[in-house]
Design a protein around this motif. Structure first.
Motif, PDB file in Angstrom:
ATOM      1  N   UNK A 193       0.955  -1.495   0.480  1.00 25.33           N
ATOM      2  CA  UNK A 193       0.295   0.147  -0.100  1.00 25.33           C
ATOM      3  C   UNK A 193       1.080   1.210   0.068  1.00 25.33           C
ATOM      4  N   UNK A 194       2.231   1.266   0.985  1.00 21.84           N
ATOM      5  CA  UNK A 194       3.358   2.539   0.532  1.00 21.84           C
ATOM      6  C   UNK A 194       3.604   2.521  -1.084  1.00 21.84           C
ATOM      7  N   UNK A 195       4.048   1.538  -0.822  1.00 23.53           N
ATOM      8  CA  UNK A 195       4.684   1.239  -2.687  1.00 23.53           C
ATOM      9  C   UNK A 195       3.560   1.611  -3.488  1.00 23.53           C
ATOM     10  N   UNK A 196       2.353   1.315  -2.985  1.00 22.03           N
ATOM     11  CA  UNK A 196       1.448   2.203  -4.601  1.00 22.03           C
ATOM     12  C   UNK A 196       1.154   3.802  -4.160  1.00 22.03           C
ATOM     13  N   UNK A 197       1.236   3.972  -3.000  1.00 22.31           N
ATOM     14  CA  UNK A 197       1.458   5.783  -2.714  1.00 22.31           C
ATOM     15  C   UNK A 197       2.682   6.283  -3.611  1.00 22.31           C
ATOM     16  N   UNK A 198       3.892   5.503  -2.987  1.00 25.80           N
ATOM     17  CA  UNK A 198       4.983   5.873  -3.814  1.00 25.80           C
ATOM     18  C   UNK A 198       4.677   6.679  -4.788  1.00 25.80           C
ATOM     19  N   UNK A 199       4.634   4.972  -5.843  1.00 27.04           N
ATOM     20  CA  UNK A 199       4.762   4.796  -7.276  1.00 27.04           C
ATOM     21  C   UNK A 199       3.550   6.037  -7.675  1.00 27.04           C
ATOM     22  N   UNK A 200       2.545   6.438  -7.153  1.00 30.86           N
ATOM     23  CA  UNK A 200       1.314   7.597  -7.905  1.00 30.86           C
ATOM     24  C   UNK A 200       2.435   9.090  -7.406  1.00 30.86           C
ATOM     25  N   UNK A 201       2.830   9.220  -6.429  1.00 31.50           N
ATOM     26  CA  UNK A 201       3.249  10.520  -5.834  1.00 31.50           C
ATOM     27  C   UNK A 201       4.347  10.431  -7.385  1.00 31.50           C
ATOM     28  N   UNK A 202       5.312   9.435  -7.544  1.00 34.58           N
ATOM     29  CA  UNK A 202       6.162   9.676  -9.091  1.00 34.58           C
ATOM     30  C   UNK A 202       5.567   9.925 -10.424  1.00 34.58           C
ATOM     31  N   UNK A 219       9.765  -5.413 -10.184  1.00 37.24           N
ATOM     32  CA  UNK A 219      10.692  -6.171  -9.091  1.00 37.24           C
ATOM     33  C   UNK A 219       9.676  -6.568  -8.180  1.00 37.24           C
ATOM     34  N   UNK A 220       8.591  -6.258  -7.670  1.00 38.25           N
ATOM     35  CA  UNK A 220       7.965  -6.192  -7.088  1.00 38.25           C
ATOM     36  C   UNK A 220       6.685  -7.839  -7.122  1.00 38.25           C
ATOM     37  N   UNK A 221       6.879  -8.776  -8.207  1.00 40.24           N
ATOM     38  CA  UNK A 221       6.558  -9.526  -9.043  1.00 40.24           C
ATOM     39  C   UNK A 221       7.560 -10.587  -8.565  1.00 40.24           C
ATOM     40  N   UNK A 222       8.916 -10.560  -8.854  1.00 40.93           N
ATOM     41  CA  UNK A 222       9.981 -11.286  -8.477  1.00 40.93           C
ATOM     42  C   UNK A 222      10.678 -11.021  -7.539  1.00 40.93           C
ATOM     43  N   UNK A 224       8.151 -11.131  -4.675  1.00 34.34           N
ATOM     44  CA  UNK A 224       7.279 -12.098  -3.677  1.00 34.34           C
ATOM     45  C   UNK A 224       7.758 -13.212  -4.186  1.00 34.34           C
ATOM     46  N   UNK A 225       7.348 -13.770  -3.089  1.00 37.71           N
ATOM     47  CA  UNK A 225       7.709 -15.322  -2.984  1.00 37.71           C
ATOM     48  C   UNK A 225       6.269 -16.050  -3.232  1.00 37.71           C
ATOM     49  N   UNK A 226       4.914 -15.323  -2.303  1.00 36.65           N
ATOM     50  CA  UNK A 226       4.157 -15.908  -2.282  1.00 36.65           C
ATOM     51  C   UNK A 226       3.466 -15.491  -3.941  1.00 36.65           C
ATOM     52  N   UNK A 227       3.399 -16.220  -4.853  1.00 33.00           N
ATOM     53  CA  UNK A 227       3.131 -15.769  -6.524  1.00 33.00           C
ATOM     54  C   UNK A 227       1.242 -15.616  -6.386  1.00 33.00           C
ATOM     55  N   UNK A 228       0.616 -16.800  -5.342  1.00 32.64           N
ATOM     56  CA  UNK A 228      -0.746 -16.479  -5.501  1.00 32.64           C
ATOM     57  C   UNK A 228      -1.348 -15.695  -3.928  1.00 32.64           C
ATOM     58  N   UNK A 229      -0.802 -14.451  -3.914  1.00 27.35           N
ATOM     59  CA  UNK A 229      -0.842 -13.823  -2.190  1.00 27.35           C
ATOM     60  C   UNK A 229      -1.846 -13.029  -3.532  1.00 27.35           C
ATOM     61  N   UNK A 230      -3.164 -12.634  -2.502  1.00 26.34           N
ATOM     62  CA  UNK A 230      -4.119 -11.437  -2.878  1.00 26.34           C
ATOM     63  C   UNK A 230      -3.958 -10.311  -2.851  1.00 26.34           C
ATOM     64  N   UNK A 232      -0.911  -8.620  -2.939  1.00 24.90           N
ATOM     65  CA  UNK A 232       0.668  -9.350  -4.525  1.00 24.90           C
ATOM     66  C   UNK A 232      -0.666  -8.260  -5.313  1.00 24.90           C
ATOM     67  N   UNK A 233      -1.744  -9.714  -5.649  1.00 23.63           N
ATOM     68  CA  UNK A 233      -1.968  -9.528  -6.888  1.00 23.63           C
ATOM     69  C   UNK A 233      -3.671  -7.945  -7.027  1.00 23.63           C
ATOM     70  N   UNK A 234      -3.753  -7.263  -5.606  1.00 23.21           N
ATOM     71  CA  UNK A 234      -4.631  -6.349  -5.497  1.00 23.21           C
ATOM     72  C   UNK A 234      -3.393  -4.999  -5.811  1.00 23.21           C
ATOM     73  N   UNK A 235      -2.727  -5.455  -5.066  1.00 22.70           N
ATOM     74  CA  UNK A 235      -1.969  -4.143  -5.537  1.00 22.70           C
ATOM     75  C   UNK A 235      -1.329  -4.064  -6.836  1.00 22.70           C
ATOM     76  N   UNK A 236      -0.696  -4.965  -7.401  1.00 19.51           N
ATOM     77  CA  UNK A 236      -0.653  -4.986  -9.304  1.00 19.51           C
ATOM     78  C   UNK A 236      -2.092  -4.813  -9.393  1.00 19.51           C
ATOM     79  N   UNK A 237      -2.720  -4.954  -9.170  1.00 23.28           N
ATOM     80  CA  UNK A 237      -3.981  -4.444 -10.529  1.00 23.28           C
ATOM     81  C   UNK A 237      -4.375  -3.113 -10.154  1.00 23.28           C
ATOM     82  N   UNK A 238      -4.161  -2.442  -8.789  1.00 23.70           N
ATOM     83  CA  UNK A 238      -4.445  -1.405  -8.452  1.00 23.70           C
ATOM     84  C   UNK A 238      -3.196   0.141  -9.203  1.00 23.70           C
TER      85      UNK A 238
END
Length: 735
Positions: A193-202, A219-222, A224-230, A232-238
């Protein structure tokens, strides 16, 4: 050793911070307006648009939008390409708001009571501090504290291609935010969530943030150890949704509708795309490796030299893979992931369809990462040598009375020579790196402080708004060339031997300054778009009442009359225009000078430190028989170095007499027969010889040279203080 390790990070960080903050502050504080005025005022005008145009109509921007979106007819080939390039440039500079956060911060500072120029200084200084923090956090998490300290010490003077780390811009602010997001990724804390806010600021700092956010997502995908994490994928979608939003539209403040973020820049020919991008890529990488060649030389010495001299000495094989294998698993993973992300982005930039040199804008991140690897390897090399040195001393001490001990003692002597030679070579190479980059940085700062140092006056804009109505239009002369030419038939030209749609970036900055401070409330016509096209018939009419142009001095010199030691001004007067006296308006803030006046005789005039006002330099009796005189600037004594110069990276340790001390500025020339700042139509011609000019340049104060349109005449000079001229204009209707 422990004290060195403990404080290396803080030493490097503080060195970087001091050099960058002083560089950012000094460059702006020693100028009348921001450096590279066309770039900075196109940043500033977007903040002005926020204040002037969000809640009320801006007629000037509406006019510019129509001019920049007109479909040219009757043009083809290179003429068509040049015209479309000018249209895209002016739309990009005046209307498209692709860095809304940057603009909002500047607008907020202005609403708090500071000028836009001061707000720019504050942002540059604060940006330098944020850049230091972002680099420190990211590199400390990747390489460790001690290598990061060495890295930041090297970066303190390393002169990157383009804007680099020393010069703050919206896209560099975008880089700053993304580095902060990456520092969270490599820390092992998946705070998406914090990374998302920072990316929006960028992304709101600059459209480059879209590319950087895509790199962040990979980079976040690589990581992330749990590739099925909801989560992570919520973050990726947003994050993907925000990337698509900012990719599609720029914020803009023109009522004609949204302007696509990419429509005006897209290239269709794949070969042209690759060719243009390869040129930018080769240029930025070539400059980077040229400026870091001494670091790479040191790296090669460390990798190749030591194994060759090992022979029979009890010495470790020191090679690059040994360093990498000595890193922790987390550190190895971070280096691998970001190496892959940077390589992919580097390759992808070659096929980027907009051809806006994306690689140039984020290459500083690659450069920091590469120098970080070299610094980490160099620090590891130093610690390994120290450890090996301790081991040898222990062996020699324990076997000193035996023949074996004598053998080890002999090996230790050889080892000591090898180690001494190694560190001598490394010291030489790193010293060359520091000196080379310090000199490049000094020259860059010198040029940025000195180049295009114009004087813009806000009271001119206020006067325009007072005497005009919203129905009136202002013609902005952006066509004035670097030199005004006089022809045998008495006519004047602006563009001899130049593309008819060429521009003067200083004149652009003057137009942006006017629009920023409220002239967007009046109609606006840009001469570099309408001149010599069908638009001239539609836009040049009786509604154009005013002209804004650079003064002839600013056109001819590229700046104002900023005079340094041995700079010279020659005056020539027509016989019917002999003055009773000649005065200069001089601003001399830094150091006492004297002016050597040469006419019928020679005399000296002392200009005291801190003087600001009119100075009489001659009268009619001082003129030579050729009706001329000249002045040459001298320093009357060696100045005292101020405290700020002791810490400034711009201080010349190479040529202190030539740079440390600031110049004096001539803001006006008048005779006894005028009320303006400059001698219009008084028969006065100047010949200016400055240190950077190969030959003298002539300046003529004829009102006819101000208007870029033949059927528009300057009726009256309203205000000519500073580097710009506001004039009444009268235009004949087209036939």
């Amino acid at each position: 050793m422990n004290y060195f390790k403990k404080n290396l990070f803080y030493f490097g960080f503080l060195t970087y911070l001091v050099v960058h903050v002083i560089t950012a502050f000094e460059i702006q504080s020693l100028r009348f307006i921001p450096w590279e005025p066309d770039d900075h005022y196109h940043y500033i005008i977007k903040a002005g648009n926020l204040i002037n145009c969000v809640f009320s109509e801006c007629i000037g921007l509406e006019d510019i939008y129509q001019q920049t979106n007109w479909t040219p007819r009757g043009l083809s080939g290179e003429d068509l390409e040049s015209f479309i390039w000018i249209q895209e440039r002016e739309e990009h500079h005046t209307i498209l708001s692709y860095h809304p956060l940057y603009s909002a911060v500047m607008a907020g500072l202005h609403l708090m009571g500071v000028s836009f120029e001061t707000a720019q200084l504050i942002i540059d200084t604060a940006g330098a501090i944020l850049f230091a923090i972002a680099i420190a956090l990211f590199c400390r998490n990747v390489f460790g504290p001690e290598p990061t300290g060495l890295l930041m010490f090297l970066l303190s003077v390393h002169y990157f291609p383009y804007w680099g780390t020393h010069y703050i811009s919206p896209f560099n602010i975008s880089n700053v935010f993304i580095l902060l997001g990456w520092s969270i990724l490599v820390s092992g804390k998946r705070k998406y969530f914090l990374i998302l806010i920072i990316a929006i600021l960028s992304m709101t700092s600059h459209s480059l943030g879209i590319i950087l956010s895509a790199m962040t997502l990979l980079a976040a995908f690589l990581f992330e150890s749990d590739k099925k994490s909801i989560y992570f994928w919520s973050f990726a979608a947003l994050l993907s949704a925000f990337m698509l939003f900012f990719l599609k539209f720029h914020l803009n403040f023109v009522e004609s509708g949204d302007i696509s973020a990419i429509s005006s820049l897209v290239k269709n020919d794949i070969l042209e795309i690759i060719e243009n991008n390869l040129f930018a890529t080769s240029k930025v990488t070539g400059q980077f490796f040229d400026r870091t060649k001494w670091l790479f030389a040191a790296f090669i010495i460390a990798v190749v030299y030591l194994p060759l001299i090992k022979k029979k000495t009890a010495y470790l094989w020191i090679q690059f893979y040994d360093w990498f294998n000595s890193c922790s698993k987390e550190k190895q993973r971070s280096i691998k992931i970001f190496s892959f992300v940077f390589a992919l982005a580097f390759i992808g930039s070659v096929f980027e369809p907009h051809c806006v040199s994306v690689i140039v804008r984020f290459f500083v991140l690659i450069g920091i990462f590469v120098i970080g690897i070299l610094s980490s390897f160099g620090y590891w090399l130093f610690t390994v040598v120290k450890e090996n040195d301790s081991q040898k001393k222990g062996i020699i001490h324990n076997t000193a009375v035996s023949k074996v001990g004598s053998s080890f003692r002999s090996d230790h002597v050889r080892y000591s020579y090898d180690k001494l030679l190694l560190f001598f070579l490394l010291f030489i190479f790193i010293t060359f790196f520091l000196l080379n980059n310090t000199w490049l940085l000094f020259e860059a700062n010198r040029n940025r402080i000195d180049g295009g140092n114009l004087i813009f006056k806000k009271n001119q804009v206020e006067k325009l708004l007072t005497i005009s109505t919203p129905q009136d239009k202002v013609l902005y002369n952006l066509n004035s060339n670097i030199e005004i030419w006089s022809f045998d038939d008495g006519s004047y030209g602006y563009m001899k031997g130049v593309d008819p749609w060429s521009i003067n970036p200083r004149a652009e900055a003057a137009a942006y300054f006017y629009l920023t401070y409220g002239a967007s409330k009046r109609g606006a016509v840009l001469s570099n778009i309408v001149r010599n096209t069908e638009l001239e018939r539609d836009w040049i009419d009786e509604k154009i009442k005013f002209l804004v142009a650079l003064s002839p001095v600013s056109v001819s010199t590229g700046e104002g009359l900023s005079l340094w030691e041995n700079d010279r001004i020659g005056f020539h007067f027509q016989e019917d225009g002999l003055p009773q006296k000649v005065e200069l308006y001089i601003d001399n803030p830094w150091q006492e000078h004297f002016i050597l006046v040469s006419g019928k005789a020679e005399k000296e005039i002392v200009i005291q430190k801190g003087w600001k006002g009119w100075v009489t330099i001659a009268d009619k009796n001082d003129l030579s028989h050729e009706r001329s005189l000249s002045i040459t600037v001298k320093r009357s004594k060696l100045p005292i170095i101020r405290l700020r110069h002791l810490f400034s990276i711009s201080t010349s340790i190479f040529r202190p007499h030539d740079w440390v001390y600031s110049e004096m500025h001539v803001s006006g020339i008048r005779t006894d027969r005028q009320s303006t700042w400059w001698p219009w139509d008084q028969g006065v011609e100047l010949e200016v010889k400055k240190r950077y000019m190969g030959r003298p340049t002539k300046v003529t104060f004829d009102k006819r040279v101000l208007s870029p349109i033949d059927r528009c005449r300057v009726e009256k000079i309203i205000d000519d203080e500073g580097s710009t001229v506001l004039a009444d204009l009268s235009c004949d209707n087209p036939i």
